[in-house]
Design an enzyme around this catalytic site. Structure first.
Site, PDB file in Angstrom:
ATOM      1  N   ARG A 118      -3.551   6.781  14.291  1.00  0.00           N
ATOM      2  CA  ARG A 118      -3.662   5.627  15.183  1.00  0.00           C
ATOM      3  C   ARG A 118      -2.369   5.461  15.990  1.00  0.00           C
ATOM      4  O   ARG A 118      -2.400   5.166  17.180  1.00  0.00           O
ATOM      5  CB  ARG A 118      -3.948   4.340  14.400  1.00  0.00           C
ATOM      6  N   LYS A 152      -9.828   5.757   7.631  1.00  0.00           N
ATOM      7  CA  LYS A 152     -10.831   5.269   6.681  1.00  0.00           C
ATOM      8  C   LYS A 152     -12.105   4.812   7.403  1.00  0.00           C
ATOM      9  O   LYS A 152     -13.207   5.225   7.046  1.00  0.00           O
ATOM     10  CB  LYS A 152     -10.246   4.122   5.836  1.00  0.00           C
ATOM     11  N   THR A 153     -11.928   3.970   8.421  1.00  0.00           N
ATOM     12  CA  THR A 153     -13.096   3.485   9.159  1.00  0.00           C
ATOM     13  C   THR A 153     -13.799   4.658   9.843  1.00  0.00           C
ATOM     14  O   THR A 153     -15.034   4.750   9.851  1.00  0.00           O
ATOM     15  CB  THR A 153     -12.666   2.427  10.196  1.00  0.00           C
ATOM     16  N   ASP A 203     -14.860  -2.965   4.391  1.00  0.00           N
ATOM     17  CA  ASP A 203     -13.452  -2.722   4.684  1.00  0.00           C
ATOM     18  C   ASP A 203     -12.625  -3.704   3.855  1.00  0.00           C
ATOM     19  O   ASP A 203     -13.117  -4.780   3.514  1.00  0.00           O
ATOM     20  CB  ASP A 203     -13.224  -2.971   6.186  1.00  0.00           C
ATOM     21  N   THR A 232      -6.444  -0.425   1.584  1.00  0.00           N
ATOM     22  CA  THR A 232      -5.073   0.054   1.733  1.00  0.00           C
ATOM     23  C   THR A 232      -4.345  -0.079   0.391  1.00  0.00           C
ATOM     24  O   THR A 232      -3.215   0.356   0.261  1.00  0.00           O
ATOM     25  CB  THR A 232      -4.325  -0.789   2.789  1.00  0.00           C
TER      26      THR A 232
END
Ligand code: ATP
Ligand code: MG
Length: 368
Positions: free
Chosen positions: A241, A88-89, A133, A182
């Site tokens: 990640r 997302k980031t 965020d 999320t």
């Protein structure tokens, strides 16, 4: 208070600092040290072309951005939703990069007052990309201010308190809001509806993760053979990640215990050492299944109880462990609580007691 008393850039810097601090904290929870954060940043794809997987989202986003570019308008607001670590980031940064605009970063928990948001919004320039965020954690008054800002590019700044308070409308230049969450389900409808485009990020397929691991190994200068990267990919919980993190652990192991080359055998041994099992389940995932099956007979059990039993925050269980367990078909969310599926019992090497409350799903029928 006038805007001059409260330099906007300082407010933005504060918001950014708070944002980065929070991110740092949550990454520390995930076991990353500052060096690792630098590595994570270095591994981020910088353009849509570099993004691996998420084909649909990539195509949709590229269309939205290209259309905006050709009309010379700021793109519609974008909501990115999905479990942690799926990109997302990364996508928010790419949106700004693709539009050649600066990215302003903040996060829901950093915006405790509507004033915080007003300061950020009034500091924006036309076309800036504002990344919020964890947007589902914003305070209610800030959220209401954001509705107006998203739709009309205007905010009402309240001056004074009580009966003497006045609302001063403040124009803000057109900007693009990129929200990440999320938990899309926790966003109030009016906020969700104001995004012109919502991208749901899905867990990645092993082949895509393999490509990510190979790319990262190349960037980090880690020699790896194809079976080695495939082994890492298959244990990465569908999450880039995690794939990058496991690669770093396997690299450590290869350097210390071997000749530095990531092979299947080295990956296997390293990941066993770090307690990542062959399905990619980590300690928390296994703890959740273990408690669910051994202590609660397979459920149904409420998520709060489950969280207390594994000694974690409810949010962590809900946002980090559950989505993957659901995805691999080991856990089902039912109206009465969480239930272990036959796959969970098998995974733990247990046989389900007679009358265990299996959720009705395909796995049940396949098993017959
Ligand atoms: N599609 C992708 N291709 C290659 N690498 C990726 C991709 N998506 C994510 N990554 C890698 O995974 C890491 C984590 O991604 P990112 O920080 O964007 O996740 P996130 O969804 O914002 O997570 P969180 O919810 O925890 O904030 C990035 O540093 C990047 O290197
Ligand atoms: Mg993020």
């Amino acid at each position: 208070m006038t805007p001059d008393d409260h330099p906007q850039s300082a407010a933005l810097d504060d918001a950014e600092a708070a944002y980065l601090e929070r991110r740092a904290e949550s990454l520390t929870e995930l076991g990353a040290d500052p060096d690792e954060r630098a590595v994570e940043a270095a591994l981020r794809p910088r353009s849509l072309d570099e993004v691996i997987g998420q084909h649909r989202v990539r195509e949709q986003l590229s269309l939205v951005l290209e259309a905006a570019r050709s009309r010379e308008r700021t793109p519609d607001h974008v909501l990115l939703s999905g479990p942690p670590g799926l990109g997302k980031t990364t996508l928010a940064m790419i949106i700004a990069a693709e539009m050649s605009r600066p990215l302003r970063l903040t996060s829901g928990p950093a915006i405790t007052h509507a004033g915080d948001l007003a300061a950020i919004l009034s500091g924006l320039n036309e076309g800036d990309v504002l990344f919020v965020d964890e947007i589902h954690r914003m305070s209610r008054p800030a959220e209401e201010m954001l509705y107006l800002a998203m739709e009309d590019f205007r905010v009402d700044v309240i001056i004074g308190k009580g009966p003497g308070a006045t609302a001063i409308p403040l124009e803000i230049p057109p900007f693009t809001l990129v929200g990440a969450t999320t938990r899309a389900g926790l966003l109030p409808g009016p906020l969700r509806d104001r995004f012109g485009f919502t991208a749901h990020l899905e867990f990645y397929e092993p082949a895509e993760l393999d490509e990510i691991v190979r790319r990262s190994a190349g960037l980090l200068g880690v020699p790896a053979d194809p079976e080695g990267t495939a082994e890492i990919a298959s244990r990465s919980r569908g999450t880039p990640r995690i794939a990058n993190r496991l690669l770093r652990r396997v690299r450590d192991y290869a350097q210390v215990r071997s000749d530095g080359v990531v092979t299947r055998d080295i990956a296997h041994r390293a990941l066993d050492l770090f307690e990542v099992d062959h399905s990619g389940l980590d300690r928390l995932d296994r703890a959740v299944l273990d408690v669910l099956c051994r202590r609660f007979g397979g459920g149904p059990v409420g998520v709060s109880t489950l969280a207390v039993a594994v000694g974690e925050e409810r949010e962590t269980v809900e946002e980090v462990a559950e989505p993957f367990l659901v995805r691999v078909g080991m856990l089902a969310r039912t109206p009465r609580g969480r239930v272990a599926t036959p796959g969970a019992w098998t995974h733990l090497g247990l046989s389900a007691p007679a009358g265990a409350p299996f959720a009705v799903d395909e796995t049940l029928f396949e098993a017959d």
